[in-house]
Design a protein around this motif. Structure first.
Motif, PDB file in Angstrom:
ATOM      1  N   VAL A  91      13.667 -21.788  18.951  1.00 39.50           N
ATOM      2  CA  VAL A  91      14.181 -20.899  18.134  1.00 39.50           C
ATOM      3  C   VAL A  91      13.685 -21.422  16.607  1.00 39.50           C
ATOM      4  N   VAL A  92      12.724 -20.789  15.699  1.00 38.50           N
ATOM      5  CA  VAL A  92      12.610 -20.965  14.489  1.00 38.50           C
ATOM      6  C   VAL A  92      13.760 -20.814  13.549  1.00 38.50           C
ATOM      7  N   ASP A  93      14.252 -21.625  12.852  1.00 33.88           N
ATOM      8  CA  ASP A  93      15.441 -21.457  11.936  1.00 33.88           C
ATOM      9  C   ASP A  93      14.572 -20.889  10.406  1.00 33.88           C
ATOM     10  N   ASN A  94      15.766 -20.031   9.992  1.00 34.61           N
ATOM     11  CA  ASN A  94      15.400 -19.431   8.560  1.00 34.61           C
ATOM     12  C   ASN A  94      13.903 -18.818   8.500  1.00 34.61           C
ATOM     13  N   LEU A  95      13.487 -17.805   9.704  1.00 29.43           N
ATOM     14  CA  LEU A  95      12.338 -17.058   9.957  1.00 29.43           C
ATOM     15  C   LEU A  95      12.122 -15.920   8.901  1.00 29.43           C
ATOM     16  N   SER A  96      11.043 -15.936   8.059  1.00 27.10           N
ATOM     17  CA  SER A  96      11.066 -14.706   7.364  1.00 27.10           C
ATOM     18  C   SER A  96       9.354 -14.256   7.420  1.00 27.10           C
ATOM     19  N   PRO A  97       9.417 -12.771   7.316  1.00 28.35           N
ATOM     20  CA  PRO A  97       8.200 -12.097   6.939  1.00 28.35           C
ATOM     21  C   PRO A  97       7.698 -12.445   5.589  1.00 28.35           C
ATOM     22  N   ARG A  98       6.483 -12.384   5.279  1.00 29.35           N
ATOM     23  CA  ARG A  98       5.758 -12.433   4.221  1.00 29.35           C
ATOM     24  C   ARG A  98       6.157 -11.568   3.095  1.00 29.35           C
ATOM     25  N   ILE A  99       6.597 -11.686   1.737  1.00 28.25           N
ATOM     26  CA  ILE A  99       7.009 -10.546   0.845  1.00 28.25           C
ATOM     27  C   ILE A  99       5.832  -9.898   0.409  1.00 28.25           C
ATOM     28  N   LEU A 100       5.643  -8.653   0.506  1.00 27.69           N
ATOM     29  CA  LEU A 100       4.506  -7.838   0.121  1.00 27.69           C
ATOM     30  C   LEU A 100       4.808  -7.405  -1.330  1.00 27.69           C
ATOM     31  N   LEU A 101       3.627  -7.491  -2.175  1.00 24.60           N
ATOM     32  CA  LEU A 101       3.579  -6.825  -3.628  1.00 24.60           C
ATOM     33  C   LEU A 101       2.992  -5.672  -3.630  1.00 24.60           C
ATOM     34  N   LEU A 102       3.545  -4.737  -3.963  1.00 27.11           N
ATOM     35  CA  LEU A 102       3.128  -3.296  -3.646  1.00 27.11           C
ATOM     36  C   LEU A 102       2.948  -2.503  -5.102  1.00 27.11           C
ATOM     37  N   THR A 103       1.676  -2.168  -5.311  1.00 26.14           N
ATOM     38  CA  THR A 103       1.272  -1.309  -6.553  1.00 26.14           C
ATOM     39  C   THR A 103       0.702   0.011  -6.413  1.00 26.14           C
ATOM     40  N   PRO A 104       0.817   0.986  -7.297  1.00 23.89           N
ATOM     41  CA  PRO A 104       0.159   2.443  -7.023  1.00 23.89           C
ATOM     42  C   PRO A 104      -1.503   2.153  -6.410  1.00 23.89           C
ATOM     43  N   GLU A 105      -2.066   1.057  -6.728  1.00 23.50           N
ATOM     44  CA  GLU A 105      -3.433   0.728  -6.187  1.00 23.50           C
ATOM     45  C   GLU A 105      -3.474   0.243  -4.968  1.00 23.50           C
ATOM     46  N   ASN A 106      -2.594  -0.568  -4.398  1.00 22.78           N
ATOM     47  CA  ASN A 106      -2.800  -1.030  -3.149  1.00 22.78           C
ATOM     48  C   ASN A 106      -1.977  -0.652  -2.017  1.00 22.78           C
ATOM     49  N   VAL A 107      -1.064   0.270  -2.499  1.00 23.77           N
ATOM     50  CA  VAL A 107       0.035   0.803  -1.586  1.00 23.77           C
ATOM     51  C   VAL A 107      -0.625   1.962  -0.580  1.00 23.77           C
ATOM     52  N   SER A 108      -0.125   1.861   0.686  1.00 24.42           N
ATOM     53  CA  SER A 108      -0.969   2.673   1.873  1.00 24.42           C
ATOM     54  C   SER A 108       0.135   2.767   2.791  1.00 24.42           C
ATOM     55  N   ARG A 109       0.233   4.018   3.637  1.00 23.41           N
ATOM     56  CA  ARG A 109       1.000   4.025   4.934  1.00 23.41           C
ATOM     57  C   ARG A 109       0.702   2.797   5.633  1.00 23.41           C
ATOM     58  N   GLN A 110      -0.295   2.360   5.951  1.00 22.87           N
ATOM     59  CA  GLN A 110      -0.492   1.350   7.006  1.00 22.87           C
ATOM     60  C   GLN A 110      -0.007   0.096   6.374  1.00 22.87           C
ATOM     61  N   LYS A 111      -0.006  -0.324   5.117  1.00 25.41           N
ATOM     62  CA  LYS A 111       0.414  -1.422   4.580  1.00 25.41           C
ATOM     63  C   LYS A 111       1.979  -1.446   4.593  1.00 25.41           C
ATOM     64  N   VAL A 112       2.476  -0.206   4.750  1.00 28.21           N
ATOM     65  CA  VAL A 112       4.119  -0.250   4.893  1.00 28.21           C
ATOM     66  C   VAL A 112       4.595   0.025   6.000  1.00 28.21           C
ATOM     67  N   ALA A 113       3.831  -0.253   7.367  1.00 33.53           N
ATOM     68  CA  ALA A 113       3.982   0.138   8.502  1.00 33.53           C
ATOM     69  C   ALA A 113       5.268  -0.709   9.028  1.00 33.53           C
ATOM     70  N   SER A 114       5.148  -1.987   8.654  1.00 35.59           N
ATOM     71  CA  SER A 114       6.135  -2.952   9.153  1.00 35.59           C
ATOM     72  C   SER A 114       7.400  -3.047   8.199  1.00 35.59           C
ATOM     73  N   SER A 115       7.431  -2.248   7.400  1.00 36.00           N
ATOM     74  CA  SER A 115       8.564  -2.187   6.174  1.00 36.00           C
ATOM     75  C   SER A 115       9.451  -0.752   6.434  1.00 36.00           C
ATOM     76  N   LEU A 116       8.820   0.417   6.662  1.00 35.25           N
ATOM     77  CA  LEU A 116       9.712   1.606   6.752  1.00 35.25           C
ATOM     78  C   LEU A 116       9.825   2.090   7.945  1.00 35.25           C
ATOM     79  N   SER A 117      10.887   2.671   8.341  1.00 32.50           N
ATOM     80  CA  SER A 117      11.382   3.535   9.428  1.00 32.50           C
ATOM     81  C   SER A 117      10.320   4.860   9.387  1.00 32.50           C
TER      82      SER A 117
END
Length: 347
Positions: free
Chosen positions: A303-329
């Motif tokens: 087991v890896v301790d203190n496991l974290s996904p990468r933090i995504l920086l989102l703006t109106p220019e780069n946001v997309s449904r595909q980009k947030v698929a691992s973020s939103l239900s």
């Protein structure tokens, strides 16, 4: 949330932030500014139908709905039973203690705990040998086995850095609305934001802590705007961002909005260019990782301790449904409080 305030030269801080965009999907934070890249985790399959019990502070915030979706999704894939409790707020320690008792009576093999308080006293004593996986919010108990969650300091630092570097021509008078003071990450986000805007033209006018409730946040925002009419940016939780978008439409002067994490409404605000930027700690992925980590612990796998996904920086220019698929239900998803295979009902 463990808070380490590390004062480094500004150039070093900027380099650390820039490197986030180049990291692999998973990382491990050793403190608030330094991370270690991790290789992808191998899929895990349960050797038996383990019983996992998950406790959330609440489900009125869409953030936790996405955590819920990720946990249920992984429980279904891995073949384990999952029971969910939510305390109804960030001051409900007694409620979470009672819910832990329900978990024990159910026979939970592991606890996925995101406490409603920043300290959960005597947790190890109350649970005995049952492993505890901290989810999102640290619980500061030495008996816990591992944690899945980002450095909340970074969730405030990245928006502050973005404003300081992309809004140089403007003087920004910012109202901070980081959520409940009792929540594990609220004060860490404020500290991160403050560190990021040192030597910039950004001025924090006031800080308004409050429950992650739409009515509470709306009342606080309206009170602060009346008290400080010079405010031209609201930076805070996704719920604060949601009410700020509504308030911005009613104001004669522009009101910029920045969100310290992502929700479905914040995503729509980004798409409509009504939010300057937001960050995401990939909540669906965190829910999946928490269930996988619990299974690994129960099956005595590494087991890896203190496991974290990468933090995504989102703006109106780069946001997309595909980009947030691992973020939103998915749209239309409703909270699931219990999941188990059909065979489990016959045990």
């Amino acid at each position: 949330m463990r808070i380490f305030l590390l004062l480094l030269p500004l150039g070093v801080l900027f380099s650390a932030l820039q490197s986030l965009a180049e990291t692999p999907p998973l990382i491990r934070w050793s403190n608030n500014m330094v991370h270690q890249p991790l290789p992808p985790l191998t899929p895990v399959k349960a050797t038996r139908e383990w019983k996992l019990c998950a406790l959330y502070p609440n489900l009125k915030d869409a953030y936790w709905l996405s955590i819920n979706y990720g946990m249920v999704k992984q429980a279904r894939v891995s073949g384990v039973a999952l029971k969910i409790f939510e305390a109804g707020g960030y001051q409900q320690l007694a409620m979470q203690r009672e819910q832990l008792s329900h978990c024990r009576r159910w026979g939970a093999d592991a606890i996925l705990l995101s406490s409603s308080v920043s300290q959960f006293p005597a947790l190890a004593e109350s649970l005995g040998e049952t492993p505890v996986i901290e989810v999102v919010n640290a619980v500061h108990d030495g008996g816990n086995r591992t944690r899945v969650g980002v450095a909340w300091y970074q969730m405030g630092y990245i928006p502050g850095h973005y404003l300081a570097t992309h809004q140089k021509q403007k003087t920004l008078n910012v109202l901070l609305m980081p959520g409940p003071k009792e929540a594990g990450g609220s004060q860490a986000m404020e500290q991160g934001f403050r560190q990021a805007i040192i030597n910039s033209n950004i001025h924090i006018v006031d800080v308004a802590y409050g429950d992650n409730d739409l009515e509470v946040q709306r009342n606080q925002l309206q009170s602060m705007l009346e008290k400080h009419p010079q405010i031209n940016v609201v930076a805070g939780t996704a719920i604060a961002a949601e009410v700020a978008m509504g308030e911005a439409r009613n104001r004669q002067h522009p009101l910029g909005v920045v969100s310290f994490y992502l929700s479905h409404q914040v995503y729509r605000g980004l798409k409509r260019n009504r939010i300057i930027m937001a960050v995401s700690d990939q909540m669906v992925l965190q829910g999946e990782l928490a269930v996988s980590q619990a299974i690994r612990i129960l099956q005595h796998q590494p087991v890896v301790d203190n496991l974290s996904p990468r933090i995504l920086l989102l703006t109106p220019e780069n946001v997309s449904r595909q980009k947030v698929a691992s973020s939103l239900s998915p749209l239309g998803f409703r909270p699931v409080y219990a999941f188990q295979r059909t065979s489990a009902a016959n045990r």
